[in-house]
Design a protein around this motif. Structure first.
Motif, mmCIF file in Angstrom:
data_model
loop_
_atom_site.group_PDB
_atom_site.id
_atom_site.type_symbol
_atom_site.label_atom_id
_atom_site.label_comp_id
_atom_site.label_asym_id
_atom_site.label_seq_id
_atom_site.Cartn_x
_atom_site.Cartn_y
_atom_site.Cartn_z
ATOM 1 N N ILE A 7 -2.318 13.420 -8.199
ATOM 2 C CA ILE A 7 -1.971 13.756 -6.819
ATOM 3 C C ILE A 7 -1.651 12.468 -6.070
ATOM 4 C CG2 ILE A 7 -2.868 14.694 -4.657
ATOM 5 C CD1 ILE A 7 -4.549 16.617 -6.423
ATOM 6 N N GLY A 8 -2.407 11.422 -6.402
ATOM 7 C CA GLY A 8 -2.150 10.086 -5.876
ATOM 8 C C GLY A 8 -1.694 9.187 -7.007
ATOM 9 N N PRO A 9 -1.208 7.997 -6.684
ATOM 10 C CA PRO A 9 -0.746 7.093 -7.739
ATOM 11 C C PRO A 9 -1.899 6.545 -8.576
ATOM 12 C CG PRO A 9 -0.729 5.976 -5.632
ATOM 13 C CD PRO A 9 -1.055 7.412 -5.349
ATOM 14 N N ASN A 10 -1.577 6.203 -9.830
ATOM 15 C CA ASN A 10 -2.537 5.528 -10.697
ATOM 16 C C ASN A 10 -2.823 4.162 -10.075
ATOM 17 O OD1 ASN A 10 -3.878 4.103 -12.731
ATOM 18 N ND2 ASN A 10 -2.672 5.010 -14.363
ATOM 19 N N ALA A 62 6.501 5.791 4.989
ATOM 20 C CA ALA A 62 5.611 4.816 5.630
ATOM 21 C C ALA A 62 5.024 3.856 4.602
ATOM 22 C CB ALA A 62 4.492 5.534 6.382
ATOM 23 N N MET A 63 4.601 4.384 3.467
ATOM 24 C CA MET A 63 4.008 3.541 2.426
ATOM 25 C C MET A 63 5.082 2.664 1.784
ATOM 26 S SD MET A 63 1.059 2.830 1.010
ATOM 27 C CE MET A 63 -0.079 4.188 1.099
ATOM 28 N N LYS A 64 6.228 3.256 1.441
ATOM 29 C CA LYS A 64 7.305 2.495 0.801
ATOM 30 C C LYS A 64 7.820 1.370 1.694
ATOM 31 C CE LYS A 64 9.722 6.213 -0.496
ATOM 32 N NZ LYS A 64 10.799 7.041 -1.040
ATOM 33 N N ASN A 65 7.873 1.625 2.999
ATOM 34 C CA ASN A 65 8.439 0.646 3.927
ATOM 35 C C ASN A 65 7.415 -0.313 4.510
ATOM 36 O OD1 ASN A 65 11.013 1.754 3.588
ATOM 37 N ND2 ASN A 65 10.605 3.308 5.143
ATOM 38 N N SER A 66 6.150 -0.133 4.161
ATOM 39 C CA SER A 66 5.131 -1.027 4.708
ATOM 40 C C SER A 66 5.295 -2.417 4.104
ATOM 41 C CB SER A 66 3.726 -0.497 4.422
ATOM 42 O OG SER A 66 3.351 -0.778 3.097
ATOM 43 N N LYS A 67 4.779 -3.369 4.784
ATOM 44 C CA LYS A 67 4.808 -4.759 4.297
ATOM 45 C C LYS A 67 3.454 -5.146 3.698
ATOM 46 C CE LYS A 67 8.885 -5.578 6.126
ATOM 47 N NZ LYS A 67 9.940 -4.910 5.427
ATOM 48 N N PHE A 77 -4.417 1.596 -11.514
ATOM 49 C CA PHE A 77 -4.564 0.501 -12.472
ATOM 50 C C PHE A 77 -3.531 -0.583 -12.181
ATOM 51 C CE2 PHE A 77 -3.922 -1.913 -16.295
ATOM 52 C CZ PHE A 77 -5.204 -2.055 -16.800
ATOM 53 N N GLY A 78 -3.995 -1.806 -12.005
ATOM 54 C CA GLY A 78 -3.113 -2.949 -11.853
ATOM 55 C C GLY A 78 -2.435 -3.104 -10.503
ATOM 56 N N ILE A 79 -2.922 -2.418 -9.463
ATOM 57 C CA ILE A 79 -2.235 -2.524 -8.168
ATOM 58 C C ILE A 79 -2.629 -3.770 -7.384
ATOM 59 C CG2 ILE A 79 -1.920 -0.033 -7.960
ATOM 60 C CD1 ILE A 79 -4.071 -0.295 -5.605
ATOM 61 N N GLY A 80 -3.663 -4.471 -7.810
ATOM 62 C CA GLY A 80 -4.101 -5.663 -7.079
ATOM 63 C C GLY A 80 -2.974 -6.656 -6.877
ATOM 64 N N GLY A 82 3.037 0.995 -2.202
ATOM 65 C CA GLY A 82 4.161 1.878 -2.465
ATOM 66 C C GLY A 82 5.007 1.475 -3.647
ATOM 67 N N ALA A 83 4.469 0.651 -4.541
ATOM 68 C CA ALA A 83 5.269 0.124 -5.641
ATOM 69 C C ALA A 83 4.904 0.691 -7.015
ATOM 70 C CB ALA A 83 5.163 -1.400 -5.669
ATOM 71 N N VAL A 84 3.995 1.653 -7.090
ATOM 72 C CA VAL A 84 3.638 2.231 -8.389
ATOM 73 C C VAL A 84 4.818 3.071 -8.882
ATOM 74 C CG1 VAL A 84 2.081 3.831 -9.590
ATOM 75 C CG2 VAL A 84 1.164 2.228 -7.908
ATOM 76 N N ALA A 85 5.235 2.820 -10.108
ATOM 77 C CA ALA A 85 6.390 3.518 -10.678
ATOM 78 C C ALA A 85 6.130 5.019 -10.789
ATOM 79 C CB ALA A 85 6.716 2.944 -12.053
ATOM 80 N N ASN A 86 7.174 5.785 -10.619
ATOM 81 C CA ASN A 86 7.157 7.238 -10.820
ATOM 82 C C ASN A 86 6.218 7.993 -9.893
ATOM 83 O OD1 ASN A 86 9.025 7.007 -13.003
ATOM 84 N ND2 ASN A 86 7.324 6.318 -14.275
#
Length: 121
Positions: free
Chosen positions: A47-50, A70-75, A52-55, A60-64
């Motif tokens: 339902i939410g992105p995985n 708002a998340m994609k355009n956040s800084k 793992f490795g988001i540190g 908004g950069a997790v693939a697929n």
């Protein structure tokens, strides 16, 4: 002293590449996160992105995963401080994101969850 230094150099060289650190133990407060987020390397998004490795990656950069605009355009970059802030007050940290979660109000719990997520690499 020189012998100790030489021995330490030999031991260090014989160990090869450093071992990857194991993730921190999953804190109990992560249970609410785990309802929507997977944390295993290579696991599909839920339902939410995985997580793992988001540190230290951009929000908004997790693939697929279909993130909100708002998340994609956040800084926002997922540093420890930003992750703690988001875990405590997601709508204040990134207004307009779609995560239906009010936040963990306990700062210690939020820090434990952030540290756990950041250890997933």
């Amino acid at each position: 002293m020189l012998k100790r230094l030489a021995l330490a150099s030999i031991v260090a060289a014989s160990l090869g590449a450093p071992a990857l650190a194991a993730p921190l133990p999953k804190p109990p407060a992560f249970g609410v996160c785990g309802a929507c987020h997977k944390v295993d390397k290579g696991a599909p998004n839920g339902i939410g992105p995985n997580l793992f490795g988001i540190g230290n990656t951009k929000a908004g950069a997790v693939a697929n995963f279909n993130f909100s605009p708002a998340m994609k355009n956040s800084k926002v970059k997922w540093t420890r401080d930003n992750l703690i802030a988001f875990i405590q007050t997601p709508q204040k940290t990134i207004p307009g994101n779609r995560m239906p979660f009010g936040g963990l109000k306990n700062p210690e719990s939020a820090a434990l969850v952030a540290d756990y997520i950041l250890s997933l690499k």
